[in-house]
Design a protein around this motif. Structure first.
Motif: not given
Ligand code: ADE
Ligand code: ZN
Length: 340
Positions: A18-20, A56-58, A63-65, A169-171, A196-201, A220-222, A277-280
């Motif tokens: 969960l990213h606040i 996509d993620l980017q 918008i998130y930043y 996290d991030s791109s 670590a976020h990995a294996g999302e994209e 995170d994701h995977g 929920s990641d970024d609900p």
């Molecule tokens: N930052 C916030 N949400 C993210 C996500 N789903 N993947 C990578 N970085 C993020």
């Protein structure tokens, strides 16, 4: 009689991904913008929400930043986090491990301590008022340089009593975990767990790197791990938790729709999957919205959801005593409500 989905939604649970900053609802974004004299590039709450169509993620991260620019004072971070805790408590979340991205804020001139003070005040209030416990995980932005991550770690050092772990996290594409191997070695030397976020994209190789080079405790994701049978065998053998975020994966087009999501295959492969929920505010809902979306198309059993919720507690960074207490409460809940 209660449906499986109702039983699953009612289970006590932990949220581990969960990213606040991703809980900033458009209504609060406008309220904070007005309070701080910031002009948002959208005329209304509806127009802002309508912009949440990502390719996509980017496209999401842009918008998130931009949205995070309304967060300026300790009170803003406090209001943001308390709103999340109230919403999570309504979904029966009893423990949350929360990511924050200090570089997004310090780069705009908001001091690290202002962010941390606001968040930790809300964490204390949430425990007292809602009975929700929490941990804070500092995430490094992987699109920035290794040197920036080291500088952020230096800023965090005086506050380690309030930081419970480190994340990445991030791109993802083009920014492999190996870029941060030395930063994470220093984080681990501080005695704090890493994720670590990995294996999302990104490809399965990034999951291998997160395990071998960053020595993370959770991925995170995977979800892309499933493309590599040797990796699946390793994740299963070592019981590495995957913090899966189904609505996020569909919104960011990792899968074209929920029917195509590999959640059930991850579960059937014996992996330690959790639902988060990641970024609900951006992806269409909180943890129970994710459960409903999965159950709608994948038709899991009460036993499946029981296992998922138990994994969430076991994979948390809480004490063994807390984990035992939560799992006992979960087991009692399932016994009382029975299989549907
Ligand atoms: N930052 C916030 N949400 C993210 C996500 N789903 N993947 C990578 N970085 C993020
Ligand atoms: Zn995430």
């Amino acid at each position: 009689m209660l449906q499986v989905v109702d039983i699953a939604c009612g289970m006590p649970k932990a949220e581990l991904h969960l990213h606040i900053e991703g809980t900033l609802e458009p209504e609060l974004a406008f309220a904070l913008a007005a309070r701080n004299g910031v002009k948002l590039p959208y005329p209304s709450v509806e127009a802002l929400r309508a912009a949440y169509r990502f390719t996509d993620l980017q496209s999401f991260l842009d918008i998130y930043y931009a949205g995070a620019s309304v967060l300026q004072t300790g009170q803003d971070f406090n209001d943001l986090a308390l709103a999340y805790f109230r919403r999570a408590a309504a979904d029966h979340v009893v423990h949350a491990e929360i990511f924050f991205d200090p570089q997004t804020h310090t780069a705009r001139g908001v001091p690290f301590a202002v962010v941390l003070d606001g968040l930790t005040q809300a964490m204390r209030d949430a425990e007292r008022e809602l009975g929700v416990t929490s941990r804070l995980i500092l995430c490094f932005l992987r699109h920035l340089a290794e040197a920036d991550a080291f500088a952020t770690l230096d800023e965090a050092l005086p506050h380690l009593d309030r930081i419970h772990g480190f994340g990445l996290d991030s791109s993802e594409r083009g920014h492999p975990p190996s870029k941060f191997e030395r930063v994470f070695a220093r984080c681990r030397a501080l005695g704090l767990p890493c994720v670590a976020h990995a294996g999302e994209e990104g490809p399965p190789e990034y999951v291998w790197e997160a395990l071998d080079l960053l020595q993370v405790k959770r991925i995170d994701h995977g979800v892309r791990a499933l493309e590599d049978p040797r990796l699946v065998a390793r994740l299963r053998a070592e019981r590495v938790p995957l913090t899966v975020c189904p609505l996020s994966n569909v919104k960011l087009r990792v899968f074209s729709d929920m029917k195509q999501h590999n959640f059930k295959r991850l579960l059937d492969a014996g992996l330690a999957v959790t639902v988060n929920s990641d970024d609900p505010a951006y992806f269409g809902g909180y943890v129970n919205d994710n459960i409903r979306a999965v159950q709608d198309v994948l038709d899991l059993t009460v036993a499946d959801w029981h296992r998922i919720a138990r994994t969430g507690f076991e994979a948390s960074f809480a004490s063994d005593a807390d984990k035992r207490r939560w799992v006992a409460a979960l087991d009692a809940y399932v016994t009382a409500h029975g299989p549907a």
